[in-house]
Design an enzyme around this catalytic site. Sequence first.
Site, PDB file in Angstrom:
ATOM      1  N   LYS A  22       0.137  -4.685  17.706  1.00  0.00           N
ATOM      2  CA  LYS A  22       0.875  -4.166  17.997  1.00  0.00           C
ATOM      3  C   LYS A  22       0.385  -2.916  16.832  1.00  0.00           C
ATOM      4  CE  LYS A  22       3.297  -3.300  13.884  1.00  0.00           C
ATOM      5  NZ  LYS A  22       3.612  -1.948  12.724  1.00  0.00           N
ATOM      6  N   ASN A  23      -0.652  -3.489  15.863  1.00  0.00           N
ATOM      7  CA  ASN A  23      -1.218  -2.183  14.911  1.00  0.00           C
ATOM      8  C   ASN A  23      -2.319  -1.717  15.761  1.00  0.00           C
ATOM      9  OD1 ASN A  23       0.452  -2.208  12.996  1.00  0.00           O
ATOM     10  ND2 ASN A  23      -0.276  -3.411  11.647  1.00  0.00           N
ATOM     11  N   ARG A  92       5.318   5.332  11.341  1.00  0.00           N
ATOM     12  CA  ARG A  92       3.965   6.333  10.379  1.00  0.00           C
ATOM     13  C   ARG A  92       3.272   6.169  11.400  1.00  0.00           C
ATOM     14  NH1 ARG A  92       3.116   7.076   5.220  1.00  0.00           N
ATOM     15  NH2 ARG A  92       1.281   6.941   5.309  1.00  0.00           N
ATOM     16  N   ASP A 116       8.825   4.817   2.518  1.00  0.00           N
ATOM     17  CA  ASP A 116       9.734   3.748   3.755  1.00  0.00           C
ATOM     18  C   ASP A 116      10.080   3.132   3.309  1.00  0.00           C
ATOM     19  OD1 ASP A 116       7.056   2.239   3.656  1.00  0.00           O
ATOM     20  OD2 ASP A 116       6.799   2.715   5.860  1.00  0.00           O
ATOM     21  N   ASP A 304       0.531  -7.996   5.154  1.00  0.00           N
ATOM     22  CA  ASP A 304       1.533  -8.018   6.228  1.00  0.00           C
ATOM     23  C   ASP A 304       1.891  -9.770   5.909  1.00  0.00           C
ATOM     24  OD1 ASP A 304       1.419  -5.380   7.112  1.00  0.00           O
ATOM     25  OD2 ASP A 304      -0.183  -5.733   7.587  1.00  0.00           O
TER      26      ASP A 304
END
Length: 417
Positions: A22-23, A92, A116, A304
């Site tokens: 994802k990142n 974000r 957040d 994470d």
Amino acid sequence: MDRILVRPNGPLTGEVTISGAKNSALLLMAATLLAPGEHVLTNVPRITDVATMTELLGAIGVESERDATTVVLRSPASLLPEAPYELVARMRASIGVLGPLLARCGEARVAVPGGDDFGSRPIDMHLSGLEALGAKFELEHGYVRGWADGLRGAPVTLEFPSVGATENILMAAVLAKGSTVIENAAREPEISDLADLLNAMGAHIEGAGTSTIEVEGVETLHATKHETIPDRVEAATFLAAVAVTGGDVLLRNARADDMEMYLRKLADMGMTVTPTLEGVWSRGPERLRSVDVSTLPYPGVATDYKPLFTVMLAVADGVGIVTENLFAGRFRYVDELIRMGADVRTDAHHAVVRGRTRLSGAPVRAPDIRAGAALVVAGLVAEGETEVSGVEHIDRGYEDFVGKLAALGAHIERIST
Ligand code: EPU
């Protein structure tokens, strides 16, 4: 709103294919703004954050299409350099368009991301790094408006190795005049992936993956094809699921090199993890042993992974201390775990986890992506049924999480009401 129902069903076994990161994918997509033409990104995960980035790029003028794992992005000759609040508030990582837009268009208007679920997350380092390259910023009506009359390379020393700031500065520096040296740069594998894409587009970057990144600016870049690296956090999540269930699973495509510290900790906890040609093979012990864990920028243990450690420690033998060094508010899921019978006490940025032999299924709410996935992992070994709501958070970062776990033998289903 969808919910995930999960019950214990013994050790997970079989094979799971790890999707693209994802990142990485989100920033690779943002980087395509730097050059007009048809960009092809492969191994892009099917997750809602990727859909949000596609929407954001669409608002900027980029047309896209996707099949199972490939996304084609057509970046036009002229762009509308604006990231609206509605999209930035949802994700974000949208701030990642700031550097590319400034570099390509000389101007950008991007909504300022608010706080957040992790607490306050400022963008000061993104802005000061871009200012060092000659950009100017003004805050107006909740938006940061930036402009630059031609960016110029410069030395930039980051106060902290921020992933997002390193990425934004890197993407601006590739089209700046002259050379830029980013010191105290983030070293995450996603930074190296981004630099690989940029170099394939014609940029001159050296040192990505180390604390010093050197960039020699070029006049223009061109569209290219690039494969996204596998998702180390998704892999870590499945490894945690194998760990707590005492399973035996091959994680196809997972890269051991990208999660060395995590794997070392898992070994200390009694897991067997072996890199293979296809990915990573893992086997959980009868019962995990407790360890202490402290999150740090890469190559340290990623923040994470932290909710996963908390869940593993909740059922391990002994007491473990988890220390969060990156995000002040990232312990919100602990109250949910306590509802499942975990013995966890938090004090400022520490959590003391006393392992128990059993957890008890309960209705719980996912407060964010990683904590949500960790609650599902806890449900794999909690007596009775665990019902996880807030599934939309999990969807942001995990492709077919329920399907992949079910294929490994988990007793899990997703229900819509
Ligand atoms: N920070 C500042 N000022 C800045 C930028 C960051 O004070 O200008 C602080 C942050 O508040 C935080 C620390 O620096 O305390 C680290 O933040 P960083 O910028 O490194 O994080 P990020 O780029 O916003 C990325 C990942 C996160 C991951 C962190 C840390 C993406 C899209 N997001 O965020 O991933 O937790 O790095 O590794 O790459 C996730 O995938 O669930 C996720 C949250």
